[in-house]
Scaffold this active site. Structure first.
Site, PDB file in Angstrom:
ATOM      1  N   ASP A  15       0.803  -1.225   0.000  1.00 35.34           N
ATOM      2  CA  ASP A  15       0.000   0.000   0.000  1.00 35.34           C
ATOM      3  C   ASP A  15       0.841   1.284   0.000  1.00 35.34           C
ATOM      4  O   ASP A  15       0.439   2.292   0.565  1.00 35.34           O
ATOM      5  CB  ASP A  15      -0.987   0.000   1.186  1.00 35.34           C
ATOM      6  CG  ASP A  15      -1.696  -1.329   1.320  1.00 35.34           C
ATOM      7  OD1 ASP A  15      -2.151  -1.842   0.297  1.00 35.34           O
ATOM      8  OD2 ASP A  15      -1.765  -1.872   2.443  1.00 35.34           O
ATOM      9  N   HIS A  43      -3.945  -3.160  -7.190  1.00 35.56           N
ATOM     10  CA  HIS A  43      -3.333  -2.004  -7.853  1.00 35.56           C
ATOM     11  C   HIS A  43      -4.424  -1.007  -8.159  1.00 35.56           C
ATOM     12  O   HIS A  43      -5.436  -1.364  -8.732  1.00 35.56           O
ATOM     13  CB  HIS A  43      -2.775  -2.428  -9.212  1.00 35.56           C
ATOM     14  CG  HIS A  43      -1.398  -2.992  -9.145  1.00 35.56           C
ATOM     15  ND1 HIS A  43      -0.674  -3.047  -8.004  1.00 35.56           N
ATOM     16  CD2 HIS A  43      -0.615  -3.506 -10.121  1.00 35.56           C
ATOM     17  CE1 HIS A  43       0.504  -3.583  -8.273  1.00 35.56           C
ATOM     18  NE2 HIS A  43       0.559  -3.875  -9.547  1.00 35.56           N
TER      19      HIS A  43
HETATM   20  P1  IMP Z   1      -2.422 -13.207   2.493  1.00 34.72           P
HETATM   21  O1  IMP Z   1      -1.375 -12.754   1.525  1.00 34.72           O
HETATM   22  O2  IMP Z   1      -3.826 -13.041   1.990  1.00 34.72           O
HETATM   23  O3  IMP Z   1      -2.154 -14.600   3.022  1.00 34.72           O
HETATM   24  O4  IMP Z   1      -2.337 -12.230   3.770  1.00 34.72           O
HETATM   25  C1  IMP Z   1      -1.233 -12.246   4.649  1.00 34.72           C
HETATM   26  C2  IMP Z   1      -0.950 -10.839   5.182  1.00 34.72           C
HETATM   27  O5  IMP Z   1      -0.468 -10.019   4.129  1.00 34.72           O
HETATM   28  C3  IMP Z   1      -2.162 -10.114   5.762  1.00 34.72           C
HETATM   29  O6  IMP Z   1      -1.716  -9.305   6.838  1.00 34.72           O
HETATM   30  C4  IMP Z   1      -2.637  -9.238   4.606  1.00 34.72           C
HETATM   31  O7  IMP Z   1      -3.335  -8.113   5.041  1.00 34.72           O
HETATM   32  C5  IMP Z   1      -1.307  -8.859   3.982  1.00 34.72           C
HETATM   33  N1  IMP Z   1      -1.383  -8.571   2.535  1.00 34.72           N
HETATM   34  C6  IMP Z   1      -1.466  -9.485   1.534  1.00 34.72           C
HETATM   35  N2  IMP Z   1      -1.475  -8.862   0.339  1.00 34.72           N
HETATM   36  C7  IMP Z   1      -1.372  -7.551   0.583  1.00 34.72           C
HETATM   37  C8  IMP Z   1      -1.283  -6.393  -0.268  1.00 34.72           C
HETATM   38  O8  IMP Z   1      -1.280  -6.472  -1.493  1.00 34.72           O
HETATM   39  N3  IMP Z   1      -1.182  -5.175   0.360  1.00 34.72           N
HETATM   40  C9  IMP Z   1      -1.135  -5.076   1.721  1.00 34.72           C
HETATM   41  N4  IMP Z   1      -1.201  -6.123   2.542  1.00 34.72           N
HETATM   42  C10 IMP Z   1      -1.312  -7.352   1.981  1.00 34.72           C
HETATM   43 MG    MG Z   2      -1.568  -2.604  -3.341  1.00 36.59          MG
END
Ligand code: IMP
Ligand code: MG
Length: 330
Positions: A15, A43
Site C-alpha cells: 500500500d 493495484h
Molecule cells: P495473504 O497474503 O492473503 O495470506 O495475507 C497475509 C498478510 O499479508 C495479511 O496481513 C494481509 O493483510 C497482507 N497482505 C497481503 N497482500 C497484501 C497487499 O497487497 N497489500 C497489503 N497487505 C497485503
Molecule cells: Mg496494493
C-alpha cells in the site's frame, strides 16, 4: 534478448502506491512482469483521470505492454477471467496478457481453508494464497497449463527492457517479514529472478516507501490501539488508507526509519521513492521513529532532510532519493 531488467517493489507493508508509479514508468519498457503473490494484491491506477483497479494482471496492460504473470505467482482462474473481461470492456488489449504454464492455481478449497483457519487468526485477504502455495510445496498443486487456453500461456521468453513489478512488499516477505504475520511468497527483488533471468541483468532496484507506515491485517507491530491516536486517525482518513482488496481500514503508525533502512540495505535499492508526503502536509504533522525514539519536526522539509541524512549515513552505496505526493505519478 533481454536488454536490462529494472525491479520496482514496496519497502514497507504494501500500500505504498507502487501500482501508480509502476504504471507511470511502464511506458519505458517492453514487458511488465509480476513475480509473486496473486489476487491478494490490489493495484489502483489512473489513466486520463479514470480510476482502474486490478489484482493479478500487471499494470503493463494499461500502457499496451506485454504483461506477464510469472511461475512464482498463484492465480485464481475465475478472477483472472473477470479481470480480463473488465479490461476488455475498458478497451485494453488483453492479448498482451500472458501466464506462465508453471503458475499455480488457487481452488475453491484453498479459499475455504483460508477463510476458515487463516483469515480469522492472521487477517489474511482470504484469497486462498497460503493454501495454494502450500499445495505447490507439497507437490500436489495444479498449474495454469491445464486450465488456460494456449493464447494466454507465456512462452517463457523475456525480451528487451523488462520491468518486474513486486506485490505485497518487504515486511510481508515470507523470509524477512515478521513471521507468521506475513504473506506466503518472496516479495524482495531477489525473487524476481524466478521469472527466468540472471541477477547480472538487473540495472535498477526501485524501492517504494511511504512517509508513514500502514498495515492491513493482524500484526503485533501495529496494535489496534493505534486507531485511538487522533493524529494517526487523520493520516488514515486523509490518506484514504482502506484496503483495495478487502476494503478494511488499515492501521497507521509513524514511519519506522530503522526498519526502512534495513529494508533498503537488504534489498539493494539504488532508487528510493518516498510517497504520499502530501498527506502529512495536509495534516501538518511530521513524526518519525528512529532507533525507538520518536522525532517530531515542524515542516515536511525538515523531516525529509532528517530521513535523507539518516539513510545516506547508514547505506554506503549511492541512493537516489525522491519524495513524492500521492498524485505525482498520475
Ligand atoms: P495473504 O497474503 O492473503 O495470506 O495475507 C497475509 C498478510 O499479508 C495479511 O496481513 C494481509 O493483510 C497482507 N497482505 C497481503 N497482500 C497484501 C497487499 O497487497 N497489500 C497489503 N497487505 C497485503
Ligand atoms: Mg496494493
Amino acid at each position: 534478448m533481454i536488454k536490462g531488467v529494472d525491479i520496482i517493489f514496496g519497502l514497507s507493508w504494501g500500500d505504498e502506491g507502487k501500482g501508480k508509479i509502476s504504471n507511470a514508468i511502464s511506458k519505458n519498457y517492453d514487458m511488465v512482469c509480476r513475480w509473486n503473490g496473486g489476487p491478494n494484491a490490489g493495484h489502483t491506477v489512473y489513466i486520463n483521470d479514470k480510476k482502474y483497479k486490478t489484482h493479478i494482471i500487471p499494470c503493463g496492460v494499461f500502457q499496451n505492454k506485454i504483461s506477464v504473470i510469472g511461475p512464482n505467482c498463484v492465480i485464481n482462474i475465475d478472477k483472472f477471467f473477470d479481470e480480463i473481461e473488465y479490461l476488455e470492456k475498458e478497451g485494453f488489449d488483453t492479448s498482451l496478457i500472458k501466464v506462465s504454464p508453471r503458475t499455480h492455481i488457487i481452488t475453491e478449497k484453498h479459499i475455504e481453508y483460508d477463510l476458515k483457519f487463516l483469515k480469522p487468526k492472521l487477517g489474511t485477504t482470504g484469497q486462498g494464497i497460503a493454501p495454494a502455495y502450500a499445495d505447490k510445496m507439497l507437490r500436489i498443486g495444479k498449474t495454469a497449463d491445464s486450465y488456460l487456453e494456449k493464447k494466454y500461456i507465456w512462452d517463457g521468453v523475456l525480451n528487451g527492457n523488462v520491468l518486474c513489478e513486486g506485490a505485497q512488499s518487504f515486511w510481508l516477505d515470507i523470509n524477512y517479514g515478521d513471521y507468521p504475520y506475513v504473506t506466503s511468497s518472496e516479495t524482495l527483488p531477489y525473487s524476481a529472478c524466478s521469472l527466468g533471468f540472471s541477477p547480472k541483468k538487473i540495472r535498477n532496484i526501485i524501492g517504494v516507501a511511504k512517509i508513514y507506515d500502514t498495515k492491513s491485517g493482524v500484526d503485533p507491530l501495529f496494535p489496534e490501539s493505534l486507531w485511538n491516536d487522533e493524529e494517526l486517525s487523520m493520516v488514515i482518513e486523509t490518506g484514504k488508507e482502506f484496503g483495495s482488496t478487502t476494503g478494511r481500514k488499515r492501521i497507521a503508525n509513524w514511519l519506522n526509519l530503522t526498519k526502512l533502512i534495513d529494508a533498503i540495505r537488504i534489498s539493494g535499492v539504488n532508487k528510493l521513492i518516498i510517497n504520499k508526503c502530501d498527506i502529512l502536509e495536509q495534516i501538518n504533522t511530521y513524526k518519525v521513529y528512529q532507533n525507538n525514539s520518536l522525532y517530531k519536526f515542524n515542516t515536511l522539509q525538515a523531516m525529509q532532510f532528517f530521513i535523507k541524512s539518516q539513510i545516506n549515513h547508514a547505506i554506503n552505496d549511492h541512493i537516489e532519493i525522491t519524495f513524492s505526493g500521492n498524485k505525482s505519478f498520475i
